[in-house]
Write a protein that holds these residues in place. Structure first.
Motif, short mmCIF file in Angstrom:
data_model
loop_
_atom_site.label_atom_id
_atom_site.label_comp_id
_atom_site.label_asym_id
_atom_site.label_seq_id
_atom_site.Cartn_x
_atom_site.Cartn_y
_atom_site.Cartn_z
N LYS A 1 0.83 -1.22 0.00
CA LYS A 1 0.00 0.00 0.00
C LYS A 1 0.86 1.26 0.00
CE LYS A 1 -4.12 -1.76 0.33
NZ LYS A 1 -5.22 -1.47 -0.53
N GLY A 2 1.97 1.22 0.71
CA GLY A 2 2.79 2.42 0.87
C GLY A 2 3.67 2.72 -0.33
N PHE A 3 4.10 1.70 -1.05
CA PHE A 3 5.00 1.94 -2.17
C PHE A 3 4.36 2.82 -3.25
CE2 PHE A 3 6.94 0.88 -6.25
CZ PHE A 3 8.24 1.28 -5.99
N PRO A 4 3.12 2.56 -3.68
CA PRO A 4 2.52 3.44 -4.69
C PRO A 4 2.37 4.89 -4.19
CG PRO A 4 1.29 1.40 -4.59
CD PRO A 4 2.27 1.39 -3.44
N ALA A 5 2.01 5.05 -2.92
CA ALA A 5 1.87 6.40 -2.35
C ALA A 5 3.24 7.09 -2.32
CB ALA A 5 1.26 6.34 -0.96
N TRP A 6 4.25 6.36 -1.88
CA TRP A 6 5.60 6.93 -1.83
C TRP A 6 6.09 7.24 -3.24
CZ3 TRP A 6 10.44 5.02 -3.50
CH2 TRP A 6 11.54 5.76 -3.05
N MET B 1 7.08 10.89 -4.71
CA MET B 1 8.37 11.18 -5.32
C MET B 1 8.18 11.73 -6.74
SD MET B 1 10.53 10.81 -3.02
CE MET B 1 12.10 10.84 -3.81
N ASP B 2 7.16 11.21 -7.47
CA ASP B 2 6.88 11.72 -8.82
C ASP B 2 6.41 13.18 -8.74
OD1 ASP B 2 7.56 9.32 -9.94
OD2 ASP B 2 5.48 8.62 -10.19
N VAL C 1 7.48 18.96 -9.37
CA VAL C 1 7.62 20.30 -8.80
C VAL C 1 9.04 20.82 -9.01
CG1 VAL C 1 7.69 21.56 -6.60
CG2 VAL C 1 5.75 20.07 -7.12
N GLU C 2 10.01 19.97 -8.80
CA GLU C 2 11.41 20.37 -8.98
C GLU C 2 11.69 20.70 -10.45
OE1 GLU C 2 15.10 21.44 -7.78
OE2 GLU C 2 13.47 20.82 -6.48
#
Length: 136
Positions: free
Chosen positions: A37-42, A46-47, A52-53
């Motif tokens: 569950k956390g990997f797609p959110a992370w 990051m994307d 933004v960068e």
């Protein structure tokens, strides 16, 4: 037989430490679920951060280009101003030289006019003398 012995040993270990094995299994399952569950959110975080960068870098590049263009325009304006200033200085210098020549010419003409006036006075005096002598 070795297989049966291994399974038997594992079954005894589970029987003796059953609650610990179940807890370990649950911890592994929960960690796996959190990771799934956390990997797609992370990954999406990051994307978004990378986007933004990237946008920030594009904005900086646009601002840098605009600043360079503005500085170039200022430099061109200063160069044109310097050219105009040099032209004005040259024109003033030329005008000053011309005024000096005209002034010297006027001074010379004034002196010549004075000499001519003195000559005319002498001629007038001589004419008066001649008129007096001829009228007697």
């Amino acid at each position: 037989m070795p297989y049966e012995t291994s399974v038997s040993t594992l079954a005894q270990a589970i029987a003796q430490e059953g609650a610990a094995w179940v807890m370990c299994a649950l911890v592994v399952i929960v960690c796996a679920a959190l990771l799934l569950k956390g990997f797609p959110a992370w990954s999406s975080y990051m994307d978004r951060r990378a986007a933004v960068e990237e946008e920030r870098e594009r904005r900086k590049a646009r601002e840098s280009e605009e600043r360079a263009r503005t500085e170039g325009q200022w430099i061109q304006a200063i160069d044109r101003s310097n050219d105009v200033s040099e032209s004005v200085a040259a024109a003033l210098e030329s005008s000053t030289r011309m005024i000096d020549r005209v002034s010297r010419k006027l001074d010379e003409d004034a002196r010549q006019s004075g000499r001519n006036a003195a000559k005319i006075d002498r001629i007038e005096t001589k004419l008066e003398i001649l008129l007096e002598r001829t009228s007697k």
